[in-house]
Write a protein that holds these residues in place. Structure first.
Motif, PDB file in Angstrom:
ATOM      1  N   ALA A  61      38.064 -54.093 -36.753  1.00 37.10           N
ATOM      2  CA  ALA A  61      37.889 -52.748 -36.194  1.00 37.10           C
ATOM      3  C   ALA A  61      37.172 -51.813 -37.165  1.00 37.10           C
ATOM      4  O   ALA A  61      37.024 -50.618 -36.877  1.00 37.10           O
ATOM      5  CB  ALA A  61      39.255 -52.168 -35.828  1.00 37.10           C
ATOM      6  N   GLU A 106      47.284 -45.928 -36.323  1.00 38.12           N
ATOM      7  CA  GLU A 106      47.490 -46.091 -34.884  1.00 38.12           C
ATOM      8  C   GLU A 106      47.181 -47.507 -34.438  1.00 38.12           C
ATOM      9  O   GLU A 106      47.877 -48.057 -33.571  1.00 38.12           O
ATOM     10  CB  GLU A 106      46.622 -45.079 -34.127  1.00 38.12           C
ATOM     11  N   LEU A 107      46.168 -48.136 -35.029  1.00 35.13           N
ATOM     12  CA  LEU A 107      45.850 -49.531 -34.682  1.00 35.13           C
ATOM     13  C   LEU A 107      47.017 -50.445 -35.030  1.00 35.13           C
ATOM     14  O   LEU A 107      47.378 -51.334 -34.239  1.00 35.13           O
ATOM     15  CB  LEU A 107      44.581 -49.979 -35.401  1.00 35.13           C
ATOM     16  N   ARG A 129      49.799 -50.145 -32.543  1.00 33.48           N
ATOM     17  CA  ARG A 129      49.480 -50.731 -31.237  1.00 33.48           C
ATOM     18  C   ARG A 129      49.488 -52.245 -31.256  1.00 33.48           C
ATOM     19  O   ARG A 129      49.881 -52.883 -30.268  1.00 33.48           O
ATOM     20  CB  ARG A 129      48.098 -50.267 -30.763  1.00 33.48           C
ATOM     21  N   THR A 130      49.018 -52.848 -32.359  1.00 36.65           N
ATOM     22  CA  THR A 130      48.685 -54.273 -32.315  1.00 36.65           C
ATOM     23  C   THR A 130      49.514 -55.181 -33.198  1.00 36.65           C
ATOM     24  O   THR A 130      49.509 -56.392 -32.988  1.00 36.65           O
ATOM     25  CB  THR A 130      47.202 -54.468 -32.700  1.00 36.65           C
ATOM     26  N   GLY A 143      43.399 -43.404 -37.790  1.00 31.70           N
ATOM     27  CA  GLY A 143      43.007 -44.439 -36.842  1.00 31.70           C
ATOM     28  C   GLY A 143      43.571 -45.796 -37.209  1.00 31.70           C
ATOM     29  O   GLY A 143      44.025 -46.560 -36.334  1.00 31.70           O
ATOM     30  N   ALA A 144      43.580 -46.123 -38.500  1.00 33.06           N
ATOM     31  CA  ALA A 144      44.132 -47.396 -38.956  1.00 33.06           C
ATOM     32  C   ALA A 144      45.624 -47.465 -38.685  1.00 33.06           C
ATOM     33  O   ALA A 144      46.154 -48.498 -38.249  1.00 33.06           O
ATOM     34  CB  ALA A 144      43.848 -47.583 -40.442  1.00 33.06           C
ATOM     35  N   TYR A 197      37.990 -51.237 -40.519  1.00 32.05           N
ATOM     36  CA  TYR A 197      38.800 -50.608 -41.557  1.00 32.05           C
ATOM     37  C   TYR A 197      38.807 -51.462 -42.826  1.00 32.05           C
ATOM     38  O   TYR A 197      39.013 -52.678 -42.762  1.00 32.05           O
ATOM     39  CB  TYR A 197      40.233 -50.402 -41.063  1.00 32.05           C
ATOM     40  N   LEU A 229      42.403 -55.372 -38.688  1.00 31.81           N
ATOM     41  CA  LEU A 229      41.924 -54.095 -39.223  1.00 31.81           C
ATOM     42  C   LEU A 229      40.439 -54.158 -39.574  1.00 31.81           C
ATOM     43  O   LEU A 229      39.664 -53.256 -39.238  1.00 31.81           O
ATOM     44  CB  LEU A 229      42.739 -53.712 -40.455  1.00 31.81           C
TER      45      LEU A 229
END
Length: 312
Positions: free
Chosen positions: A250, A278-279, A282-283, A275-276, A252, A247
Motif C-alpha cells: 500500500a 487505519e490499514l 482493517r487488515t 493511514g498506516a 508504506y 503495508l
C-alpha cells in the motif's frame, strides 16, 4: 568512596535498529522510556524492585542485567561497586525488537557514570564502549545513550558513533504484537555470506536512508528496502512478514524493528502515519498495538538527587 544514600535516576529511550537496510549499523531512539532509580546503601550486594514490564519475570538480585551493567562499569574503571537498591519502572516491551536489553544496559552504565562522578570521569565513548562490551554490538545502545539517529561502527580502539538530527516530518509508527522473538534465534537465521548484488543493493539503500531521514522523508519507501536480513528471518515471524508485505504493497515504508517481531513504519508525515494505522486496523489477521511515537533527541538523561541534572 561513594556516600551512602546517594541517589540517581536515569531515563532511557526505546530504540529501533537496522531501519531496513542499515543492518547492525543504524539505530533510532524513540520517545518511550524506562526509568531507573539507584540508591547507595550500607549493605553489600544489590536488590531490584521492578514495576511494569518484566515485573515478576526478570531477576531482582545481582544477576539482573542492569545490576550487571553497573558492576561491569565499576570493574572496568577499577572501582568496587557499593551496595545498591534499584527501582525500575519499565515501559519498553521485552523481546519485541525495541531495544529493551540495550535500554537496560544503557541505564546501568549511565547510572554507574553518575555514581562515580568525582571519582572517575567517564565520557560518551567510554559509556558506548562499556555498553557495547555487554550488548555485543553498538547499534541499539548508541541511540539509547545519545538519542536521535545514530550510525555506529567499530574500530580497533573500540566502538564509535555519529548522531544525526532527524527531519521533523519523519513520523514513526511502531506496531507491537502479543508474542516475542528471540534475538539469538533471529541472528541464527542469517547466512554467513550474501550475494554481491544484494550487498551493493543495501549499501545504496542505507546511504539513501540516511539522506531520507535527515533531509528527504519523501524517499523513505525506497530507502527502507532491504536484501540482507529481513527475508531470511521471515519464516520465523510469519505474522510480521505478512503485515509488512501488506503495508509496503500500500506504499508504506514498513520494516522489521530490530530483531522483531515488532514493525517500524517510517512515515514521511503524520497523515501517512494515520493511514498506516487505519490499514493495520482493517487488515491485520492478529492483534497489534499501535504506538505513535516521536523521535527521542536526548538519549539517556540523569537526575542526581536532589536537584543536579546532567546528561552523558
Amino acid at each position: 568512596m561513594i556516600a551512602t544514600g546517594r541517589t540517581v535516576t536515569v531515563r532511557v529511550p526505546a530504540t529501533t535498529a537496522n531501519l531496513g537496510p542499515g543492518f547492525d549499523t543504524l539505530g533510532l531512539a524513540l520517545a518511550l522510556y524506562d526509568e531507573l532509580t539507584v540508591t547507595v546503601r550500607d549493605q553489600p550486594g544489590a536488590s531490584v524492585e521492578v514495576h511494569g514490564v518484566g515485573e515478576g519475570e526478570v531477576p531482582t538480585d545481582e544477576t539482573n542485567l542492569v545490576v550487571r551493567s553497573i558492576a561491569h562499569t565499576f570493574a572496568a574503571y577499577g572501582q568496587e561497586m557499593p551496595g545498591l537498591d534499584l527501582v525500575a519502572r519499565n515501559v519498553i516491551p521485552h523481546g519485541r525488537g525495541l531495544g529493551s536489553s540495550g535500554a537496560a544496559i544503557a541505564s546501568g552504565v549511565v547510572a554507574a557514570q553518575a555514581l562515580l562522578e568525582g571519582v572517575v570521569e567517564i565520557d560518551g565513548l567510554g559509556l558506548l564502549a562499556r555498553a557495547t562490551e555487554l550488548e555485543g554490538h553498538p547499534d541499539n545502545v548508541a541511540p539509547a545513550l545519545f538519542g536521535g539517529l545514530t550510525i555506529a561502527w567499530t574500530t580497533p580502539e573500540g566502538p564509535r558513533y555519529k548522531k544525526l538530527n532527524v527531519h521533523r516530518g519523519v513520523s514513526p509508527l511502531v506496531l507491537v504484537p502479543g508474542h516475542t522473538m528471540s534475538t539469538a534465534l533471529a541472528r541464527s537465521l542469517q547466512p554467513e555470506s550474501v550475494p554481491h548484488a544484494d550487498a551493493i543493493f543495501n549499501v545504496s539503500r542505507s546511504t539513501l536512508l540516511i539522506a531520507s531521514l535527515i533531509q528527504s522523508p519523501e524517499l523513505l519507501f525506497e530507502a527502507t528496502e532491504d536484501k540482507l536480513h529481513q527475508s531470511y528471518r521471515a519464516s520465523a515471524m510469519p505474522e510480521t512478514d505478512a503485515l509488512i508485505r501488506a503495508l509496503r504493497a500500500a506504499g508504506y515504508p514498513a520494516v522489521v524493528s530490530g530483531a522483531g517481531p515488532s514493525i517500524l513504519v517510517l512515515c514521511s508525515d503524520p497523515a501517512q502515519r494515520k493511514g498506516a494505522t487505519e490499514l493495520v486496523e482493517r487488515t491485520a489477521a492478529t492483534p497489534w498495538q499501535s504506538l505513535v511515537l516521536a523521535v527521542d533527541i536526548k538519549g539517556a538523561t540523569v537526575v542526581l538527587h536532589p536537584d543536579d541534572v546532567t546528561q552523558p
